[in-house]
Motif scaffolding. Structure first.
Motif, mmCIF file in Angstrom:
data_model
loop_
_atom_site.group_PDB
_atom_site.id
_atom_site.type_symbol
_atom_site.label_atom_id
_atom_site.label_comp_id
_atom_site.label_asym_id
_atom_site.label_seq_id
_atom_site.Cartn_x
_atom_site.Cartn_y
_atom_site.Cartn_z
ATOM 1 N N UNK A 71 0.811 -1.212 0.000
ATOM 2 C CA UNK A 71 0.000 0.000 0.000
ATOM 3 C C UNK A 71 0.845 1.262 0.000
ATOM 4 N N UNK A 72 1.992 1.227 0.683
ATOM 5 C CA UNK A 72 2.860 2.403 0.733
ATOM 6 C C UNK A 72 3.343 2.770 -0.661
ATOM 7 N N UNK A 73 3.659 1.766 -1.486
ATOM 8 C CA UNK A 73 4.143 2.017 -2.848
ATOM 9 C C UNK A 73 2.988 2.207 -3.831
ATOM 10 N N UNK A 74 1.856 1.557 -3.561
ATOM 11 C CA UNK A 74 0.712 1.649 -4.476
ATOM 12 C C UNK A 74 -0.032 2.972 -4.323
ATOM 13 N N UNK A 75 -0.132 3.461 -3.093
ATOM 14 C CA UNK A 75 -0.861 4.703 -2.830
ATOM 15 C C UNK A 75 0.004 5.669 -2.015
ATOM 16 N N UNK A 95 12.006 5.316 -3.400
ATOM 17 C CA UNK A 95 11.329 5.497 -2.114
ATOM 18 C C UNK A 95 10.264 6.582 -2.214
ATOM 19 N N UNK A 96 9.029 6.296 -1.780
ATOM 20 C CA UNK A 96 8.029 7.361 -1.714
ATOM 21 C C UNK A 96 8.524 8.488 -0.808
ATOM 22 N N UNK A 97 8.359 9.706 -1.234
ATOM 23 C CA UNK A 97 8.913 10.854 -0.518
ATOM 24 C C UNK A 97 8.395 10.931 0.918
ATOM 25 N N UNK A 98 9.307 11.240 1.834
ATOM 26 C CA UNK A 98 8.968 11.468 3.243
ATOM 27 C C UNK A 98 8.215 10.305 3.876
ATOM 28 N N UNK A 99 8.540 9.093 3.475
ATOM 29 C CA UNK A 99 7.874 7.916 4.026
ATOM 30 C C UNK A 99 8.788 7.194 5.003
ATOM 31 N N UNK A 100 8.173 6.378 5.864
ATOM 32 C CA UNK A 100 8.909 5.586 6.842
ATOM 33 C C UNK A 100 8.350 4.174 6.856
ATOM 34 N N UNK A 101 9.227 3.192 7.031
ATOM 35 C CA UNK A 101 8.813 1.794 7.090
ATOM 36 C C UNK A 101 9.435 1.132 8.316
ATOM 37 N N UNK A 152 14.658 -2.359 0.134
ATOM 38 C CA UNK A 152 14.184 -1.046 0.581
ATOM 39 C C UNK A 152 15.348 -0.059 0.685
ATOM 40 N N UNK A 153 16.483 -0.538 1.180
ATOM 41 C CA UNK A 153 17.663 0.320 1.256
ATOM 42 C C UNK A 153 18.084 0.772 -0.136
ATOM 43 N N UNK A 154 18.067 -0.152 -1.086
ATOM 44 C CA UNK A 154 18.449 0.209 -2.454
ATOM 45 C C UNK A 154 17.444 1.167 -3.088
ATOM 46 N N UNK A 155 16.200 1.185 -2.544
ATOM 47 C CA UNK A 155 15.183 2.107 -3.050
ATOM 48 C C UNK A 155 15.341 3.513 -2.485
ATOM 49 N N UNK A 156 16.204 3.650 -1.468
ATOM 50 C CA UNK A 156 16.442 4.976 -0.906
ATOM 51 C C UNK A 156 16.180 5.103 0.576
ATOM 52 N N UNK A 157 15.655 4.045 1.198
ATOM 53 C CA UNK A 157 15.439 4.084 2.644
ATOM 54 C C UNK A 157 16.779 3.964 3.374
ATOM 55 N N UNK A 158 16.871 4.615 4.528
ATOM 56 C CA UNK A 158 18.088 4.590 5.328
ATOM 57 C C UNK A 158 17.774 3.978 6.687
ATOM 58 N N UNK A 159 18.466 2.871 6.996
ATOM 59 C CA UNK A 159 18.251 2.186 8.266
ATOM 60 C C UNK A 159 18.480 3.149 9.434
ATOM 61 N N UNK A 160 17.502 3.174 10.345
ATOM 62 C CA UNK A 160 17.596 4.021 11.518
ATOM 63 C C UNK A 160 17.058 5.416 11.311
#
Length: 289
Positions: free
Chosen positions: A167-171, A202-208, A236-244
Motif C-alpha cells: 500500500x505504501x508504494x501503491x498509494x 522510495x516514496x517521498x517522506x515515508x517511513x517503514x 528497501x535500502x536500495x530504493x532509498x530508505x536509510x536504516x535508523x
C-alpha cells in the motif's frame, strides 16, 4: 455506509484500564466487494481534552488489536501500547483504526495478487481503495484527524504486513507510514519483490518499520522466510530508505508467528513511526479539516 458507533467498555480482569476511548463502528459496506465490515477506533489519551488533530494508523485484522474476546489468539494490546508511549513521551498520541478481517475472504482481501493454490482472488487493490476512499472519508469526517499522507499510516502482520508494504508504494499519495510485521513475502510467488523493485524509488517522506522472527514457521520453510525478509530490507535500502532514519529493521531471534510477539514489538514500531507526533499536533495543521 452505515455509521453507527458504540463505545466498547469491556476490559478483561487484570488488564490495565485503557486511558483513551475504544469505539466500534459499523457495520460498514464495502460496495465493490459487496461485503460488510466492523471497524474499531481507539481515540488516544488527550483526544477529548482539546481541539487538536491527530495522526491515524490504519491496521488490518482489527479484531486482534484491542480485545482478547474477539482476537484469534490473544490481542495486541494496541490501546495499552499507545497509552504507555504517550505517558512516557516516546510518541505523540495516534488514532488507531482496526479493520476487522473478512474471515474466509481475508487472504483475498489482503493480497494484491491472485493465488489459485490458496483459493485467493487477489482483491487487495479493491480493499485498499475502500480504505482510502469511503473508510478514510468516514474517519476524517467523524474524528479530528490530520489527513495528509505524512500523518496517515497503514500496518499489519503476516498477510496484513504484505499488503501494508504494498500500500505504501501503491498509494504513496495517501500513506506515508507503513508498519510491516512478519510479512508473507512469499505469497503469490514473491511478487512483492518485483513490485517494490519496479517502483520509482522510495516514496517521498515515508517511513517503514519491518521485522521478522527467527523462529517463525520453524516446521516449514522458516529459514527461507527470514532470508526473504532480509532481502526485502536490502531492497528497501536500495530504493532509498536509510536504516535508523526512515527504515527500522528488527530481527527478533526468538520471535514466532503470533499476536504475543507482535504485541512485544509494537512499542518499538509505533515509537519509530510516530515519534514527533506531539510536535506535529502542536502546529497549526488544519489544512484538510
Amino acid at each position: 455506509m452505515t455509521t453507527k458507533a458504540r463505545t466498547v467498555r469491556f476490559e478483561p480482569p487484570g488488564r490495565p484500564r485503557r486511558q483513551g476511548r475504544l469505539l466500534l463502528l459499523g457495520p460498514m459496506t464495502i460496495g465493490t466487494l459487496d461485503r460488510m465490515r466492523m471497524v474499531s477506533v481507539y481515540l488516544p489519551p488527550g483526544y477529548d481534552e482539546d481541539g487538536k488533530r491527530f495522526p491515524v494508523q490504519y491496521m488490518f485484522d482489527g479484531q486482534n488489536l484491542f480485545d482478547p474476546t474477539t482476537s484469534f489468539c490473544g490481542d495486541w494490546g494496541m490501546d495499552l501500547v499507545v497509552d504507555d508511549l504517550v505517558r512516557r513521551g516516546d510518541s505523540g498520541p495516534v488514532i488507531s483504526v482496526g479493520i476487522y478481517n473478512g474471515g474466509e475472504h481475508r487472504m483475498s482481501e489482503q493480497s494484491p495478487w491472485p493465488e489459485p493454490h490458496w483459493d485467493c482472488a487477489g482483491e487487495g487493490d479493491a480493499f485498499l481503495e475502500w480504505i482510502i476512499g469511503p473508510l478514510k472519508h468516514e474517519i476524517d469526517k467523524r474524528f479530528r484527524t490530520l489527513t495528509d499522507r505524512e500523518h496517515t499510516g497503514i500496518g499489519g502482520s503476516s498477510m496484513g504486513g504484505l499488503t501494508a508494504l504494498y500500500a505504501l508504494f501503491r498509494f504513496p499519495q495517501v500513506f506515508g507510514r507503513s508498519l510491516v510485521m512478519s510479512p508473507s513475502l512469499w505469497f503469490a510467488r514473491g511478487k512483492i519483490f518485483d513490485y517494490v523493485a519496479s517502483a520509482s524509488g522510495k516514496p517521498a517522506n515515508s517511513k517503514v518499520y519491518l521485522d521478522f522472527g527467527g523462529r517463525e514457521m520453524r516446521a516449514g520453510p522458516g529459514t527461507r522466510l527470514l532470508k526473504d525478509a532480509r532481502i526485502m530490507r536490502e531492497l528497501l535500502v536500495s530504493s532509498g530508505f536509510v536504516q535508523g532514519k526512515d527504515l527500522l529493521w528488527v530481527e527478533d531471534p526468538s520471535g514466532v508467528h503470533n499476536e504475543a510477539c507482535w504485541n512485544a514489538r509494537l512499542p518499538k514500531a509505533m515509537k519509530f513511526l510516530w515519534a514527533g507526533g506531539q510536535e506535529a499536533m502542536a502546529k497549526d495543521v488544519y489544512q484538510a479539516g
